[in-house]
Design a protein around this motif. Structure first.
Motif, PDB file in Angstrom:
ATOM      1  N   SER A  40     -37.213 -21.416  28.754  1.00 39.98           N
ATOM      2  CA  SER A  40     -36.807 -19.995  28.836  1.00 39.98           C
ATOM      3  C   SER A  40     -37.410 -19.183  27.689  1.00 39.98           C
ATOM      4  CB  SER A  40     -35.280 -19.886  28.797  1.00 39.98           C
ATOM      5  OG  SER A  40     -34.795 -20.183  27.500  1.00 39.98           O
ATOM      6  N   THR A  41     -37.799 -19.853  26.627  1.00 40.12           N
ATOM      7  CA  THR A  41     -38.280 -19.251  25.374  1.00 40.12           C
ATOM      8  C   THR A  41     -37.232 -18.348  24.732  1.00 40.12           C
ATOM      9  OG1 THR A  41     -39.370 -17.223  26.177  1.00 40.12           O
ATOM     10  CG2 THR A  41     -40.690 -19.259  26.267  1.00 40.12           C
ATOM     11  N   LEU A  42     -35.970 -18.603  25.026  1.00 44.75           N
ATOM     12  CA  LEU A  42     -34.886 -17.806  24.448  1.00 44.75           C
ATOM     13  C   LEU A  42     -33.952 -18.698  23.638  1.00 44.75           C
ATOM     14  CD1 LEU A  42     -33.681 -15.814  27.615  1.00 44.75           C
ATOM     15  CD2 LEU A  42     -35.564 -15.267  26.111  1.00 44.75           C
ATOM     16  N   GLY A  43     -33.439 -18.153  22.545  1.00 43.40           N
ATOM     17  CA  GLY A  43     -32.371 -18.835  21.814  1.00 43.40           C
ATOM     18  C   GLY A  43     -32.876 -19.841  20.805  1.00 43.40           C
ATOM     19  N   ARG A  44     -31.933 -20.585  20.240  1.00 41.64           N
ATOM     20  CA  ARG A  44     -32.245 -21.532  19.172  1.00 41.64           C
ATOM     21  C   ARG A  44     -31.701 -22.901  19.555  1.00 41.64           C
ATOM     22  NH1 ARG A  44     -32.847 -18.217  14.194  1.00 41.64           N
ATOM     23  NH2 ARG A  44     -32.724 -20.155  13.045  1.00 41.64           N
ATOM     24  N   TYR A  45     -32.484 -23.910  19.287  1.00 38.53           N
ATOM     25  CA  TYR A  45     -32.112 -25.275  19.653  1.00 38.53           C
ATOM     26  C   TYR A  45     -30.721 -25.651  19.128  1.00 38.53           C
ATOM     27  CZ  TYR A  45     -32.020 -30.368  19.453  1.00 38.53           C
ATOM     28  OH  TYR A  45     -31.640 -31.680  19.575  1.00 38.53           O
ATOM     29  N   GLU A  46     -30.493 -25.430  17.820  1.00 35.51           N
ATOM     30  CA  GLU A  46     -29.227 -25.886  17.233  1.00 35.51           C
ATOM     31  C   GLU A  46     -28.029 -25.134  17.809  1.00 35.51           C
ATOM     32  OE1 GLU A  46     -31.637 -24.314  15.745  1.00 35.51           O
ATOM     33  OE2 GLU A  46     -30.972 -22.828  14.293  1.00 35.51           O
ATOM     34  N   ASP A  47     -28.262 -23.908  18.290  1.00 33.80           N
ATOM     35  CA  ASP A  47     -27.173 -23.137  18.898  1.00 33.80           C
ATOM     36  C   ASP A  47     -26.930 -23.549  20.350  1.00 33.80           C
ATOM     37  OD1 ASP A  47     -26.812 -21.864  16.506  1.00 33.80           O
ATOM     38  OD2 ASP A  47     -27.988 -20.105  17.043  1.00 33.80           O
ATOM     39  N   LYS A  48     -28.007 -23.959  21.028  1.00 35.42           N
ATOM     40  CA  LYS A  48     -27.831 -24.496  22.390  1.00 35.42           C
ATOM     41  C   LYS A  48     -26.991 -25.775  22.330  1.00 35.42           C
ATOM     42  CE  LYS A  48     -30.609 -21.738  24.806  1.00 35.42           C
ATOM     43  NZ  LYS A  48     -30.139 -20.861  25.878  1.00 35.42           N
ATOM     44  N   ILE A  49     -27.234 -26.560  21.290  1.00 34.97           N
ATOM     45  CA  ILE A  49     -26.441 -27.781  21.105  1.00 34.97           C
ATOM     46  C   ILE A  49     -24.954 -27.403  21.012  1.00 34.97           C
ATOM     47  CG2 ILE A  49     -25.879 -29.582  19.382  1.00 34.97           C
ATOM     48  CD1 ILE A  49     -28.415 -30.437  20.650  1.00 34.97           C
ATOM     49  N   ARG A  50     -24.647 -26.384  20.209  1.00 33.65           N
ATOM     50  CA  ARG A  50     -23.241 -25.943  20.047  1.00 33.65           C
ATOM     51  C   ARG A  50     -22.693 -25.409  21.363  1.00 33.65           C
ATOM     52  NH1 ARG A  50     -23.361 -21.651  15.362  1.00 33.65           N
ATOM     53  NH2 ARG A  50     -21.158 -22.042  15.065  1.00 33.65           N
ATOM     54  N   GLU A  51     -23.531 -24.663  22.080  1.00 34.65           N
ATOM     55  CA  GLU A  51     -23.118 -24.084  23.373  1.00 34.65           C
ATOM     56  C   GLU A  51     -22.719 -25.194  24.356  1.00 34.65           C
ATOM     57  OE1 GLU A  51     -26.229 -21.545  25.024  1.00 34.65           O
ATOM     58  OE2 GLU A  51     -25.748 -22.201  27.045  1.00 34.65           O
ATOM     59  N   ASN A  52     -23.548 -26.225  24.428  1.00 30.03           N
ATOM     60  CA  ASN A  52     -23.273 -27.286  25.402  1.00 30.03           C
ATOM     61  C   ASN A  52     -22.040 -28.106  25.016  1.00 30.03           C
ATOM     62  OD1 ASN A  52     -25.487 -26.446  26.854  1.00 30.03           O
ATOM     63  ND2 ASN A  52     -26.881 -27.922  25.913  1.00 30.03           N
ATOM     64  N   ILE A  53     -21.876 -28.338  23.711  1.00 27.37           N
ATOM     65  CA  ILE A  53     -20.668 -29.069  23.272  1.00 27.37           C
ATOM     66  C   ILE A  53     -19.426 -28.243  23.613  1.00 27.37           C
ATOM     67  CG2 ILE A  53     -19.378 -29.916  21.245  1.00 27.37           C
ATOM     68  CD1 ILE A  53     -22.095 -30.608  19.951  1.00 27.37           C
ATOM     69  N   ALA A 109     -23.725 -12.272  15.437  1.00 24.73           N
ATOM     70  CA  ALA A 109     -24.844 -11.539  16.057  1.00 24.73           C
ATOM     71  C   ALA A 109     -26.101 -12.383  16.147  1.00 24.73           C
ATOM     72  CB  ALA A 109     -25.134 -10.269  15.267  1.00 24.73           C
ATOM     73  N   SER A 110     -26.170 -13.444  15.359  1.00 24.16           N
ATOM     74  CA  SER A 110     -27.426 -14.207  15.350  1.00 24.16           C
ATOM     75  C   SER A 110     -27.327 -15.513  16.132  1.00 24.16           C
ATOM     76  CB  SER A 110     -27.849 -14.515  13.906  1.00 24.16           C
ATOM     77  OG  SER A 110     -26.938 -15.410  13.312  1.00 24.16           O
ATOM     78  N   ILE A 111     -26.141 -15.858  16.623  1.00 20.73           N
ATOM     79  CA  ILE A 111     -26.057 -17.126  17.368  1.00 20.73           C
ATOM     80  C   ILE A 111     -26.974 -17.027  18.597  1.00 20.73           C
ATOM     81  CG2 ILE A 111     -23.998 -16.509  18.755  1.00 20.73           C
ATOM     82  CD1 ILE A 111     -23.147 -19.526  18.393  1.00 20.73           C
ATOM     83  N   ASN A 112     -27.759 -18.044  18.780  1.00 17.33           N
ATOM     84  CA  ASN A 112     -28.710 -18.075  19.900  1.00 17.33           C
ATOM     85  C   ASN A 112     -29.570 -16.823  19.987  1.00 17.33           C
ATOM     86  OD1 ASN A 112     -29.345 -20.214  21.616  1.00 17.33           O
ATOM     87  ND2 ASN A 112     -27.230 -20.315  22.327  1.00 17.33           N
ATOM     88  N   ASN A 113     -29.887 -16.270  18.806  1.00 18.06           N
ATOM     89  CA  ASN A 113     -30.737 -15.062  18.735  1.00 18.06           C
ATOM     90  C   ASN A 113     -30.178 -13.898  19.539  1.00 18.06           C
ATOM     91  OD1 ASN A 113     -32.477 -16.304  16.989  1.00 18.06           O
ATOM     92  ND2 ASN A 113     -33.897 -16.983  18.581  1.00 18.06           N
ATOM     93  N   ASN A 114     -28.823 -13.827  19.564  1.00 19.18           N
ATOM     94  CA  ASN A 114     -28.138 -12.657  20.144  1.00 19.18           C
ATOM     95  C   ASN A 114     -28.141 -12.621  21.679  1.00 19.18           C
ATOM     96  OD1 ASN A 114     -28.015  -9.355  20.640  1.00 19.18           O
ATOM     97  ND2 ASN A 114     -26.838 -10.022  18.887  1.00 19.18           N
TER      98      ASN A 114
END
Ligand code: NAD
Length: 465
Positions: free
Chosen positions: A85-98, A263-268
């Protein structure tokens, strides 16, 4: 978080290879991906019948297996989601999925209600609706699928996803992983499924399909309108433009930290992220200083602010989609600013009518607007929320101010003295949902949302008091 990029890239490649190899030998029922909407619907109808014939104990095992599979494959899924998707941040996607795997309610959410009285006993059950068609956004391809799959199957339904075409590979992998987990736990194949090549056309077929009982759209206003016009029971989870209001009574240092984090989680790209700061004049300088002192926010000079506005807002006053969800370093580099690795957010002071205040930017570029006092702040924040009734955030210790803003803004989520993501259960009380149904009013959806009420009445008997 330490990320071994090489390891993850290798892992993703291996999983995709295995899936490609499996594709040749697997039938559709074995991986949950169907060539046509019709085939998916027929299989999902059969799966739903089989699910409701199974025990609730089995359904709980299925939900537990979905949770575990999402956690076990988190690194691969997060990496692929960011890459595709070229969106967001890896470490935040990890948090999202958990978050989605662990805080989406399961079968416990559909507890029945019992009424007893002089006329006997009445049982109110949250019954399944049948087969659900779910349209999901590019912003959270994995989180939404985990969250929706758990909620919808816990309620006894089957679901056919039409994921956003630009997150096709990630969504296909997600469906296959969930599908395998369900079947492995003794559940029916195709309970969670998808079309192999989701497009706007297949979305349209799902919306119009006579055998699909409910539609759920998570996305912008246009797709919500599409499902609302379908003539079917529809749940719409639409766009937001969450203001964060800071008054003179707030703990300003804490507010600054919360705003930068939220505001910065997953690049907003979360629909719930703070999208504009509105701050009472008296504490504005302190707030900006403390935001800088977090070490994660870069304050743009007025010249840089002009440049970035011309970069990320088009001449038609629309968001330049090329910068949605990108890391702040990528955006700043375009205007000749090199920000350190720790930086997560660019901040800029703007006038009230600045486009970034009014548009849902979904990138780590945050406008800050000064207001003279709390009354002007509330009025302005309500206007920029634009009637989405989605999310608003406030930093204050004044109960009357907080009550006044909450009453005026009427949002589904109202967070006080925390980052916006506390409102979806990340560091806040309550369950999570990645389908926040503001327009249709169900709020943070859960299993109960995807049910129909059924009543069974037993007259003049069975009362034990
Ligand atoms: P989008 O509306 O472009 O797409 C969402 C889904 O709808 C996709 O699967 C897309 O293919 C489909 N779709 C779009 N137009 C359609 C049409 N005319 N007919 C049929 N299907 C159609 O949204 P996006 O860019 O993927 O996601 C970002 C948006 O979603 C933001 O506005 C964000 O605020 C919102 N969002 C809301 C929530 C929520 O819970 N309220 C959650 C996540 C994202």
């Amino acid at each position: 978080m330490e990320i071994n990029q090489e390891l993850i890239t290798g892992l993703v490649a291996r999983v995709l290879q295995e899936l490609a190899a499996g594709k040749a030998t697997q039938s559709e029922d074995e991986n949950g991906l169907f060539e046509t909407v019709n085939d998916a619907v027929d299989a999902a109808l059969e799966a739903q019948k089989r699910l409701i014939a199974m025990s609730l104990e089995r359904r709980k095992q299925i939900i537990a297996a979905i949770r575990q599979a999402a956690l076990d494959n988190n690194e691969t899924l997060s990496s692929l989601a960011v890459r595709e998707s070229t969106l967001g941040r890896y470490e935040d996607k990890i948090r999202e999925n958990i978050l989605c795997a662990t805080k989406t309610p399961g079968v416990e959410d559909i507890q029945p209600v019992v009424l007893t009285g002089d006329y006997g006993l009445t049982l109110l059950e949250h019954a399944p609706v049948g087969v659900i068609g779910a349209l999901t956004p590019i912003t959270n391809p994995t989180g939404t699928l985990i969250n929706n799959s758990i909620s919808m199957t816990a309620a006894g339904n089957a679901v056919i996803f039409n994921p956003h075409p630009s997150a096709r590979e990630t969504s296909k992998l997600m469906v296959q992983i969930i599908h395998k987990a369900i079947v492995g736990a003794g559940g029916p194949p195709a309970l969670v499924c998808s079309v192999r090549e989701p497009t706007l056309e297949t979305a349209g077929e799902i919306v119009a399909h006579p055998k699909i009982h409910m539609l759920v759209a998570t996305g912008g206003r246009p797709v919500v309108n599409v499902v609302l016009r379908s003539g079917k029971k529809a749940i719409g989870a639409g766009a937001g433009n969450p203001p964060v209001l800071v008054d003179e009574t707030a703990n300003i240092r804490k507010a600054a930290q919360c705003i930068v984090d939220g505001a910065s989680i997953n690049n907003n790209i979360f629909c719930t992220c703070e999208k504009e700061v509105i701050v009472v004049q008296e504490v504005a300088d302190a707030l900006i200083k403390f935001m800088q002192e977090t070490g994660k926010a870069y304050l743009l000079t007025p010249e840089e602010a002009d440049k970035i506005t011309r970069l990320v807002v088009t001449s038609e006053r629309k968001i330049n989609t090329a910068y949605i969800g990108k890391n702040v370093q990528v955006i700043l580099r375009q205007i000749g600013v090199e920000a350190g690795e720790e930086c997560r957010l660019a901040i800029l002071e703007t006038p009230h009518d600045h486009p970034l205040v009014w548009l849902e930017q979904m990138m780590p570029v945050m406008p800050i607007v000064r207001v003279k006092d709390i009354d002007e702040g509330i009025d302005f924040a309500v206007k920029v929320e634009r009637g989405n009734r989605h999310t608003a955030v406030m930093h204050s210790t004044h109960v009357d101010h907080m009550t006044a803003f909450a009453r005026a803004v009427q949002t589904t989520i109202f967070v006080k003295n925390g980052p916006s993501y506390a409102g979806i259960g990340l560091g806040g009380e309550g369950h999570t949902s990645f389908t926040i149904a503001g327009p249709t009013g169900e709020g943070l959806t859960s299993a109960r949302t995807f049910t129909r009420q059924r009543r069974c009445t037993l007259v003049e008997s069975f009362r034990i008091i």
